[in-house]
Design a protein around this motif. Structure first.
Motif: not given
Ligand code: FAD
Length: 400
Positions: A37, A49, A128
């Motif tokens: 990434e 969260k 993800r």
């Protein structure tokens, strides 16, 4: 020694712990970390969260600042690996460069399983990566109608976070009780009641049949209860190991097979984290463990194996989940139990479930009770050390 050093492919939690352990234990050679990434390695649990809720900034979920990698002489390569040539000890990247290695660690994690029937819609989300969380956050508006397909822990956490943000949330789950195979149906249903008590519409034993809309999903067609109008959809139906680039069946088709130390059958190739199927001597087979604790332990184990150290026995699996202001904690092997007892009252949202096998504790799940969790964890570990033998921890793929 060729000077090629160690190449770690991934750039997530297991990779990070592997790199830290190698340097902390004195490895002074070349260290290259291939990050799939465009981000420095970061922690994933906050994505469903605190980060999704806007309580944490993106900068706060990174493991280390850029300076740390420079100080530790860790070369970061922001590319994806596309092929492994284990014979020549080389990894090819998506820009056609090749990295030669002395030792390789495969730590490419997992990718969300997708629903092909939702592929053409722009308001369908998977969670993800930090980029996924960034996108999903824009949907969590007061009154927005959010459908969550799949009631695994990530789906449940997204539902809880979205509901706290004021969204109208519906969970659609195909099974009669989520996580029933591991925790038992009664506990699966109990966990879902925590969501319905908070105003979330929970539809169990309900399958997605179809979706309708023009560019965006406007309504879902369900196997029970007709259609469900929605502004956005989150799909959380599990994760598949991101091992397609490895391309050799010797390493395993459904994830990379390893022993407890992260060694594979291929010389100089190690693996750690969600991408693995690690051998578990307690059940006598390879198992997937898509949890934070396992990724940490396996990242450390792979580093130590590369350095030639003896493997430590792996503890039983464990994970946590935060939903509606309470922490759920799990340890052990509930799926091996023959009996289950509940301490406390689930209606109070504070209870413990003890899973036993032939009268001995093998697993525990607690809700909002960290002290009970610590006690049960100790009891299970004690019973486990009585049962386990040293035998299989060093064995590589004993079932052949
Ligand atoms: P990852 O962290 O996924 O890292 C793998 C990296 O490899 C990724 O950056 C990926 O892009 C990269 N990659 C993939 N393919 C390639 C390639 N070909 N080349 C280069 N790089 C590649 N666990 C818990 O126990 N409790 C929790 O509360 C919890 N919450 C979670 C919430 C979310 C939203 C998610 C997604 C996971 C959560 N987990 C939780 C699970 C935990 O975060 C994972 O088990 C852990 O991140 C696995 O670490 P890993 O290094 O194996 O994989």
């Amino acid at each position: 020694m060729s000077g090629d050093g160690i190449v770690i492919v991934g750039g997530g939690l297991a990779s990070q712990r592997c790199v830290e352990t190698l340097r902390a234990r004195g490895y002074a050679g070349r260290l290259r970390l291939v990050c799939g990434e465009a981000e420095l390695p970061y922690d994933r649990p906050p994505l469903s969260k605190e980060l999704l809720a806007g309580e944490l900034d993106e900068a706060e979920v990174g493991f280390r600042p850029a300076r740390w990698y420079a100080d530790q002489r860790v070369e970061l390569i922001f590319r994806r690996a596309v092929k492994l040539d284990a014979k020549r000890r080389r990894v090819r990247l998506d820009d056609e460069t090749e990295l030669a290695y002395e030792d390789l660690v495969i730590a490419t994690g997992g990718a969300p399983r997708v629903l092909p029937q939702l592929a053409q819609y722009s308001n369908v989300h998977y969670l993800r990566t930090i980029a996924d969380a960034r996108r999903l956050r824009t949907e969590l508006r007061e009154g927005a109608r959010l459908a969550v397909i799949g009631a695994g822990f990530i789906g449940q956490e997204v539902a809880a976070t979205a509901s706290a943000a004021g969204a109208e949330v519906t969970i659609v789950e195909a099974a009669p009780a989520p996580l029933g195979a591991v925790l038992g149906e009664e506990i699966g249903r109990t966990l879902m009641r925590m969501h319905s008590d908070q105003g979330i519409d929970v539809r169990l034993a309900t399958k997605l049949e179809d979706a309708r809309g023009n560019g965006t999903v406007e309504e879902l067609v369900l196997s029970r209860g007709g259609t469900l109008a929605c502004d956005a959809v989150v799909v959380g139906i599990g994760v598949a190991p991101d091992s397609g680039w490895v391309g050799t069946s010797r390493l395993g088709k459904e994830g990379v097979l390893t022993d407890v130390a992260g060694r594979t059958e291929v010389p100089h190739v190690f693996a750690a984290g969600d991408v693995t199927l690690a051998f578990d001597h307690r059940v006598g087979r390879h198992r997937r463990s898509e949890h934070w604790d396992a990724a940490v332990r396996q990242g450390v184990a792979a580093a130590r194996a590369i350095l030639g150290e003896r493997p430590e026995p792996a503890p039983p699996p464990s994970f946590w989940s935060d939903q509606h202001g309470v922490r759920i904690q799990y340890f052990g092997y509930a799926d091996l139990s023959d009996e289950m007892t509940i301490e406390g009252r689930p209606a109070d949202r504070r209870f413990a479930v003890i899973y036993t096998r032939r009268g001995k504790p093998v697993g525990a799940l607690t809700v909002d009770d960290p002290r009970a969790f610590a006690r049960l964890r100790k009891e299970i570990a004690r019973a486990d050390s009585g049962n386990s033998s040293e035998r299989s921890n060093d064995e590589l793929h004993p079932e052949g």
